[in-house]
Design a protein around this motif. Structure first.
Motif, short mmCIF file in Angstrom:
data_model
loop_
_atom_site.label_atom_id
_atom_site.label_comp_id
_atom_site.label_asym_id
_atom_site.label_seq_id
_atom_site.Cartn_x
_atom_site.Cartn_y
_atom_site.Cartn_z
N PRO A 156 0.73 -1.32 0.04
CA PRO A 156 0.21 0.09 0.14
C PRO A 156 0.90 1.24 0.08
CG PRO A 156 -0.82 -1.63 1.48
CD PRO A 156 0.57 -2.04 1.02
N GLY A 157 2.23 1.17 0.48
CA GLY A 157 2.95 2.44 0.49
C GLY A 157 2.70 3.50 1.48
N ALA A 158 3.15 4.50 1.61
CA ALA A 158 2.84 5.53 2.60
C ALA A 158 2.54 6.95 2.03
CB ALA A 158 3.91 5.67 4.01
N VAL A 159 1.88 7.60 2.82
CA VAL A 159 1.25 9.09 2.18
C VAL A 159 2.74 9.96 2.74
CG1 VAL A 159 -0.03 10.87 2.28
CG2 VAL A 159 -1.10 8.77 2.45
N ALA A 167 11.73 8.06 -7.56
CA ALA A 167 10.85 6.81 -7.63
C ALA A 167 10.70 6.37 -6.34
CB ALA A 167 11.41 5.99 -8.92
N GLU A 168 11.44 6.51 -5.34
CA GLU A 168 11.08 5.93 -4.19
C GLU A 168 9.98 6.16 -3.45
OE1 GLU A 168 13.30 3.44 -3.62
OE2 GLU A 168 14.27 4.15 -5.35
N SER A 169 9.30 7.38 -3.90
CA SER A 169 8.10 7.59 -3.29
C SER A 169 6.97 6.69 -3.72
CB SER A 169 7.40 9.09 -3.62
OG SER A 169 6.17 9.32 -3.11
N SER A 170 6.22 6.14 -2.87
CA SER A 170 5.20 4.98 -3.22
C SER A 170 3.96 5.65 -3.71
CB SER A 170 5.09 3.84 -2.12
OG SER A 170 4.60 4.54 -1.09
N LEU A 171 3.81 6.84 -3.31
CA LEU A 171 2.71 7.63 -3.50
C LEU A 171 2.97 9.12 -4.07
CD1 LEU A 171 0.14 6.68 -0.62
CD2 LEU A 171 -0.04 5.89 -2.80
N ARG A 172 2.10 9.59 -4.70
CA ARG A 172 2.62 10.98 -5.51
C ARG A 172 3.00 11.97 -4.19
NH1 ARG A 172 -2.60 9.67 -7.10
NH2 ARG A 172 -2.64 9.66 -9.60
N ALA A 173 4.09 12.51 -4.28
CA ALA A 173 4.73 13.29 -3.45
C ALA A 173 4.93 14.53 -3.88
CB ALA A 173 6.50 12.87 -3.28
N PRO A 174 4.94 15.76 -2.97
CA PRO A 174 4.64 17.16 -3.51
C PRO A 174 6.02 17.75 -4.00
CG PRO A 174 5.36 16.97 -0.92
CD PRO A 174 5.07 15.58 -1.77
N TRP A 175 7.25 17.17 -3.99
CA TRP A 175 8.44 17.60 -4.48
C TRP A 175 9.33 16.66 -4.31
CZ3 TRP A 175 8.60 21.28 -7.65
CH2 TRP A 175 9.77 21.99 -8.06
N PHE A 176 10.52 16.47 -5.32
CA PHE A 176 11.49 15.42 -5.42
C PHE A 176 12.93 16.16 -5.32
CE2 PHE A 176 7.78 14.00 -7.59
CZ PHE A 176 7.72 12.86 -7.08
N SER A 177 14.09 15.36 -4.95
CA SER A 177 15.26 16.03 -4.91
C SER A 177 15.73 16.39 -6.40
CB SER A 177 16.41 15.25 -4.23
OG SER A 177 16.14 13.61 -4.75
N VAL A 178 15.27 15.54 -7.22
CA VAL A 178 15.25 15.71 -8.69
C VAL A 178 13.74 15.87 -9.09
CG1 VAL A 178 15.77 14.65 -11.00
CG2 VAL A 178 17.21 14.10 -8.89
#
Length: 670
Positions: A387-390, A400-411
């Motif tokens: 299920p992943g985590a918010v 890509a390590e975010s299992s759900l949509r994320a607000p911002w990325f290091s890239v």
């Protein structure tokens, strides 16, 4: 064929991201096509009202815009924030702002645009060099790391931002185009015929230079783009662990047969190479690129239109290597794929390119941003096993390590890339040629343009596609002469029908096979052309050479791919079945279209001999034994994870025949 303005003798250019000098079709820009309602209008509204502000906030918070101020003050490298390519995200943000300002005239966005340009301009060196990561005391020298430095890549995005501004606000007076020209002139001096005989590790400069040449009419910019394309594949970049193909530096562009290596790089290069081929009349190069597109679509593209199955190098796999649970399918790769397809569509006029654009728009571009427009997928898996985590809305995530949509990325290449695509989406809807107008994507919109013979065309399009398959086009102006309205019929739409109803009451109906369907007449105000596409759900079977999904099926309806989410399983099975891994689809039970939402019959199964199996292999079949069946609704793939963490899959294993023909009495959706 060149499409020209009869009054100037030049090919007309509107508010468009790509304006080839010649080609089969002329793109209609944001000044000629305006999306007015429906699926994409809602997405554009969120993009303009929420996403752009969100991106601006994070660029400020992370200090990436401030890098330019530090550069102007001579304070670098101390205090510089972000990766070596952070400059490019500001340029993509500017491009998105430019298109949105061109669409809406928003004063707040105009002020934001001018503020950012005003902070960038002082950082440009007297000779035109502009980068915050190289060239100053304490930093690596200019052009010293072409493999990974991204200097030319960043400039390519600067050029695209300047082009967007020049086309939508040519008299803005903010100096962005002048900044871009100075930088481009430096690139031509440093990397010209007698200069550094190499390329950037990340293609993008080619597209930027080609479009800048079209805006400025500076032929040296096109010549430099041509040089970069010709040098690619000659081994000018240092070898790396993933091989030269990562940079597309293993085979010359005109000799390659399929896209390979890093998927974003490959598509950006291909898009730029089409620009070069079209504007230099290089038919051999254009033919090679069309072949690469064909083979990539046939062997290396996911059902969603996503591309790239390798996580470690963000790259294409070999032919048929398309594992759903390890799909990288980077959002940026899909946007670059659309750029490649659109340029081939303009050059060749074939509907298959529009088909892939549509598939990719609905199933990757629309999937990446959340409904709120403030969180994003970087990668787009087709099978979520846990299920992943918010993510914390106030924390930067790892790609890509975010299992759900994320607000911002290091890239964070994907958020501004999505923003610039949605802001300029009107320009992908329609084109024109000497005979008439072509409709490529279906959205409620207004179309106002002028044909080569001076004939004015005015159409209003009404549709709630993809919820329904009806697309109504109404002429709102009388035509003096006949012209041809051409509409793309998607490859999946066998059985489509076209009806022409004249203002005088005449009605004619014809079959509309996949490809182009046309109506030619002297249109009068009130004439209606309606295309009705069959929107019944359909089972899709994979090529048996795709090992990862052999024995599985997917469900599609119209242009949308559907998926099974564990949240719906929990509701229907009253919590007895909670994971998409625990079910199979009864493919023989048919599909039910429940108010535009497909329902499938699933079979719950218990493994034999049990979950405590000491060794996962045996001489006999270990296929689960069917226990009971129930009907479950599927959701559009682009909506997955909007209701919270879940397991999810697009490809569903097919249950063996079991005699379980009727759903469990307690299986109704609650």
């Amino acid at each position: 064929m060149t499409i020209t303005d009869p009054t100037t003798g030049r090919r007309r250019t509107g508010f468009v991201p790509a304006a080839p000098r010649t080609g089969r079709l002329r793109p209609l820009g944001l000044d000629e096509v305006r999306i007015t309602g429906g699926f994409w209008a809602r997405r554009q509204s969120v993009n303009g009202e929420r996403t752009l502000a969100h991106i601006g906030h994070w660029l400020e918070r992370e200090g990436w815009i401030r890098n330019f101020e530090l550069a102007a003050a001579g304070s670098l490298p101390d205090g510089r924030r972000g990766r070596e390519f952070a400059d490019s995200e500001i340029y993509k943000y500017l491009e998105a702002l430019a298109w949105e300002i061109g669409r809406t005239g928003d004063d707040t966005l105009e002020a934001a645009f001018r503020d950012v340009v005003g902070r960038i301009a002082p950082a440009q060196e007297p000779d035109g060099y502009l980068n915050t990561n190289f060239g100053r005391p304490g930093q690596a020298p200019r052009w010293s790391d072409l493999e990974w430095g991204h200097e030319l890549y960043c400039l390519g995005h600067l050029f695209q931002a300047a082009v967007a501004r020049a086309r939508t606000r040519p008299d803005a007076g903010d100096d962005l185009l002048a900044i871009a020209r100075r930088a481009a002139n430096l690139v031509c001096e440093v990397f010209g015929d007698e200069g550094i005989q190499s390329v950037c590790g990340h293609p993008e400069i080619e597209v930027g230079l080609a479009e800048l040449a079209r805006v400025t009419r500076e032929q040296r910019f096109l010549r430099q783009a041509e040089l970069f394309v010709a040098r690619r594949g000659t081994g000018s970049l240092r070898p790396i662990e993933w091989g030269q193909q990562y940079f597309q530096d293993d085979i010359p562009v005109r000799q390659a047969e399929v896209l390979r290596g890093h998927a974003v790089r490959a598509n950006y290069l291909a898009a730029g190479a089409v620009d070069v081929a079209v504007d230099t009349g290089d038919d051999e190069l254009l033919s090679a690129l069309a072949t690469q597109w064909d083979n990539t679509v046939a062997r290396r593209t996911y059902l969603t239109g996503g591309q790239g199955s390798h996580h470690q190098d963000e790259a294409f796999g070999e032919d048929w290597v398309l594992p759903p649970d390890r799909a990288y399918s980077e959002t940026c790769a899909s946007i670059a794929s659309i750029m490649f397809s659109w340029r081939l569509l303009l050059a060749c006029g074939e509907t298959r390119y529009g088909d892939l654009i549509e598939r990719t728009l609905y199933n990757v571009v629309a999937t990446s941003p959340s409904a709120s427009g403030t969180a994003f997928y970087y990668a787009n898996t087709l099978h979520q096993r846990s299920p992943g985590a918010v993510p914390d809305p106030d924390t930067v995530s790892l790609r890509a390590e975010s299992s759900l949509r994320a607000p911002w990325f290091s890239v964070s290449c994907c958020p501004p890339n999505v923003a610039r695509t949605l802001a300029s989406l009107d320009a992908l809807v329609a084109t024109a040629d000497a005979q008439g107008v072509q409709i490529h994507q279906f959205a409620s919109c207004s179309i106002r343009t002028r044909l080569d013979n001076g004939e004015s065309v005015a159409l209003d399009v009404q549709t709630d596609y993809p919820r329904s398959g009806s697309v109504r086009l109404t002429a709102t102006r009388d035509a003096a002469d006949p012209w041809t309205l051409s509409i793309r019929v998607p490859q999946w739409a066998g059985g489509a029908r076209l009806t022409v109803t004249t203002a005088a009451g005449g009605v004619s109906t014809t079959d509309a096979e996949p490809g182009w369907v046309t109506a030619r007449r002297s249109f009068h105000a009130g004439d209606v052309v309606e295309l009705v596409l069959p929107m019944r759900p359909r089972l899709t079977h994979p090529d048996p050479r795709i090992d990862a999904v052999r024995g599985q099926v997917a469900v599609e309806r119209g242009p949308e791919v559907y998926c099974l989410e564990s949240i719906d399983l929990e509701v229907v099975s009253s919590g007895e079945v909670t994971d998409v891994a625990d079910v199979r689809i009864d493919a023989g039970a048919g599909l039910d279209d429940h108010d535009g939402r497909p329902r499938v019959r699933l079979v719950a199964a218990a493994p034999e001999p049990g979950p405590d199996l000491p060794w996962p292999y045996a001489e006999h079949s270990l296929e689960p034994v069917p226990s009971r069946s129930f009907d479950v609704p599927l959701i559009p793939y682009h909506d997955w994870a909007e209701r919270g963490p879940s397991t999810m899959r697009v490809w569903l294993p097919v249950a063996a025949p079991s005699g379980l023909d009727t759903p469990d009495p307690g299986s109704e959706e609650s």
